[in-house]
Design a protein around this motif. Structure first.
Motif, PDB file in Angstrom:
ATOM      1  N   UNK A  89       0.587  -1.238   0.173  1.00 19.67           N
ATOM      2  CA  UNK A  89       0.064   0.016  -0.114  1.00 19.67           C
ATOM      3  C   UNK A  89       0.836   1.505   0.044  1.00 19.67           C
ATOM      4  N   UNK A  90       2.276   1.055   0.126  1.00 17.63           N
ATOM      5  CA  UNK A  90       2.933   2.064   0.166  1.00 17.63           C
ATOM      6  C   UNK A  90       3.882   2.747  -0.938  1.00 17.63           C
ATOM      7  N   UNK A  91       3.670   2.220  -2.131  1.00 21.80           N
ATOM      8  CA  UNK A  91       3.982   2.516  -3.753  1.00 21.80           C
ATOM      9  C   UNK A  91       2.971   2.903  -4.320  1.00 21.80           C
ATOM     10  N   UNK A  92       2.645   4.025  -4.509  1.00 24.47           N
ATOM     11  CA  UNK A  92       2.156   6.014  -4.452  1.00 24.47           C
ATOM     12  C   UNK A  92       2.626   5.552  -6.113  1.00 24.47           C
ATOM     13  N   UNK A  93       3.155   4.783  -7.466  1.00 23.28           N
ATOM     14  CA  UNK A  93       3.085   4.704  -8.286  1.00 23.28           C
ATOM     15  C   UNK A  93       1.660   3.773  -8.666  1.00 23.28           C
ATOM     16  N   UNK A  94       1.742   2.705  -8.294  1.00 22.56           N
ATOM     17  CA  UNK A  94       0.565   2.093  -8.467  1.00 22.56           C
ATOM     18  C   UNK A  94      -1.015   2.806  -8.146  1.00 22.56           C
ATOM     19  N   UNK A  95      -0.708   3.636  -7.713  1.00 21.03           N
ATOM     20  CA  UNK A  95      -1.778   4.597  -7.336  1.00 21.03           C
ATOM     21  C   UNK A  95      -2.177   5.328  -8.580  1.00 21.03           C
ATOM     22  N   UNK A  96      -0.814   5.902  -8.537  1.00 19.52           N
ATOM     23  CA  UNK A  96      -1.091   6.768  -9.843  1.00 19.52           C
ATOM     24  C   UNK A  96      -1.282   6.120 -11.499  1.00 19.52           C
ATOM     25  N   UNK A 104      -9.838   7.007 -17.677  1.00 20.78           N
ATOM     26  CA  UNK A 104      -9.986   6.507 -18.689  1.00 20.78           C
ATOM     27  C   UNK A 104     -10.597   5.768 -19.464  1.00 20.78           C
ATOM     28  N   UNK A 105     -11.882   5.139 -17.879  1.00 19.78           N
ATOM     29  CA  UNK A 105     -13.024   4.964 -18.249  1.00 19.78           C
ATOM     30  C   UNK A 105     -14.068   5.609 -17.712  1.00 19.78           C
ATOM     31  N   UNK A 106     -14.078   6.993 -17.207  1.00 19.58           N
ATOM     32  CA  UNK A 106     -14.648   7.824 -16.840  1.00 19.58           C
ATOM     33  C   UNK A 106     -15.191   7.613 -15.556  1.00 19.58           C
ATOM     34  N   UNK A 107     -14.010   6.995 -14.540  1.00 23.19           N
ATOM     35  CA  UNK A 107     -14.518   7.144 -12.711  1.00 23.19           C
ATOM     36  C   UNK A 107     -14.125   7.954 -12.551  1.00 23.19           C
ATOM     37  N   UNK A 108     -14.266   9.605 -12.522  1.00 25.95           N
ATOM     38  CA  UNK A 108     -13.585  10.684 -12.502  1.00 25.95           C
ATOM     39  C   UNK A 108     -13.451  11.036 -10.450  1.00 25.95           C
ATOM     40  N   UNK A 109     -14.790  10.232 -10.209  1.00 24.11           N
ATOM     41  CA  UNK A 109     -14.268   9.890  -8.520  1.00 24.11           C
ATOM     42  C   UNK A 109     -13.118   8.879  -7.990  1.00 24.11           C
ATOM     43  N   UNK A 110     -13.307   7.720  -8.515  1.00 19.46           N
ATOM     44  CA  UNK A 110     -12.025   6.998  -7.947  1.00 19.46           C
ATOM     45  C   UNK A 110     -11.242   7.165  -8.446  1.00 19.46           C
ATOM     46  N   UNK A 111     -10.837   7.925  -9.584  1.00 16.84           N
ATOM     47  CA  UNK A 111      -9.471   8.635  -9.872  1.00 16.84           C
ATOM     48  C   UNK A 111      -9.142   9.805  -9.497  1.00 16.84           C
ATOM     49  N   UNK A 112      -9.455  10.897  -8.724  1.00 15.87           N
ATOM     50  CA  UNK A 112      -9.508  11.682  -8.141  1.00 15.87           C
ATOM     51  C   UNK A 112      -9.365  11.683  -6.752  1.00 15.87           C
ATOM     52  N   UNK A 113      -9.738  10.421  -5.948  1.00 14.14           N
ATOM     53  CA  UNK A 113      -9.028   9.515  -5.245  1.00 14.14           C
ATOM     54  C   UNK A 113      -7.759   9.259  -5.052  1.00 14.14           C
ATOM     55  N   UNK A 114      -7.594   8.202  -5.804  1.00 18.25           N
ATOM     56  CA  UNK A 114      -6.026   7.309  -6.184  1.00 18.25           C
ATOM     57  C   UNK A 114      -5.201   8.709  -6.148  1.00 18.25           C
ATOM     58  N   UNK A 115      -5.746   9.384  -6.790  1.00 14.51           N
ATOM     59  CA  UNK A 115      -4.219  11.023  -7.318  1.00 14.51           C
ATOM     60  C   UNK A 115      -4.420  11.607  -6.079  1.00 14.51           C
ATOM     61  N   UNK A 116      -4.920  11.320  -5.021  1.00 13.95           N
ATOM     62  CA  UNK A 116      -4.892  12.513  -4.122  1.00 13.95           C
ATOM     63  C   UNK A 116      -3.530  11.577  -3.018  1.00 13.95           C
ATOM     64  N   UNK A 117      -4.128  10.328  -2.820  1.00 11.47           N
ATOM     65  CA  UNK A 117      -3.653   8.983  -2.412  1.00 11.47           C
ATOM     66  C   UNK A 117      -1.690   9.356  -2.908  1.00 11.47           C
ATOM     67  N   UNK A 118      -1.643   9.783  -3.860  1.00 14.46           N
ATOM     68  CA  UNK A 118      -0.819   9.569  -4.278  1.00 14.46           C
ATOM     69  C   UNK A 118      -0.094  10.979  -3.212  1.00 14.46           C
ATOM     70  N   UNK A 119      -0.889  11.973  -4.044  1.00 14.55           N
ATOM     71  CA  UNK A 119      -0.249  13.609  -3.484  1.00 14.55           C
ATOM     72  C   UNK A 119       0.544  12.799  -1.645  1.00 14.55           C
TER      73      UNK A 119
END
Length: 186
Positions: A89-96, A104-119
């Motif tokens: 769970x500490x591998x930020x590139x996987x979240x990116x 890519x499949x239009x799940x923008x809220x899910x994408x945003x959650x992942x990018x916030x974890x990256x940050x």
């Protein structure tokens, strides 16, 4: 160094390790062979082989997820990347990459959650701020998009003295300018 070892040597090492029941070494060898492949389909074959030998090894899950994404298979990418994150769970590139697949499949809220974890894990990772801006732009939440584009530009400017091309900074500023312009038209 792993990079200096050629594919045939890795293959021999994998076969030798497999015969001797050394799962970890075998999985590492197949992962390295996958890395040396030129196209995603070939990479996936070796990553999947590594996974079948050592399912608790996170790297082939991450790499196969990246290859599935590159190959235009976001659903398979999501599945593999979620497994990689579960294992590490500490591998930020996987979240990116997971965020990119959701986007890519239009799940923008899910994408945003992942990018916030990256940050959260790496506040200096410029790409996450850019992707947040793009995801919010797609959701037509322009104020938030501008906020993250500005953060990306500021981070780039801070880093530009070290190693980053100013062309990228200008490209982000141009994207941000277009967002602001579209937002003002509304």
């Amino acid at each position: 160094s792993y990079k200096k070892v050629d594919e045939d040597t890795w293959l021999e090492y994998a076969e030798y390790s497999e015969v001797n029941g050394e799962r970890k070494k075998t999985a590492i060898a197949y992962t390295q062979i996958g890395i040396k492949q030129k196209n995603p389909d070939s990479q996936i074959v070796y990553y999947e082989k590594a996974i079948s030998i050592m399912p608790e090894y996170f790297l082939p899950y991450y790499l196969s997820g990246s290859s599935f994404f590159t190959n235009g298979q976001p659903h398979k990418a999501i599945e593999r990347l979620q497994k990689a994150i579960k294992l590490r769970p500490d591998y930020f590139l996987a979240y990116h990459i997971l965020g990119l697949a959701y986007e890519l499949i239009g799940l923008y809220d899910n994408a945003i959650k992942q990018y916030l974890i990256v940050i959260e894990q790496n506040s200096k990772y410029y790409e996450a701020y850019v992707q947040l801006g793009k995801a919010y732009e797609k959701k037509e939440e322009f104020d938030k998009a501008i906020k993250y584009y500005e953060k990306a530009v500021n981070l780039k400017l801070q880093d530009s003295e070290k190693h980053i091309s100013s062309n990228t900074t200008f490209a982000v500023k141009d994207d941000m300018g277009k967002i602001i312009e579209n937002h003002l038209k509304m």
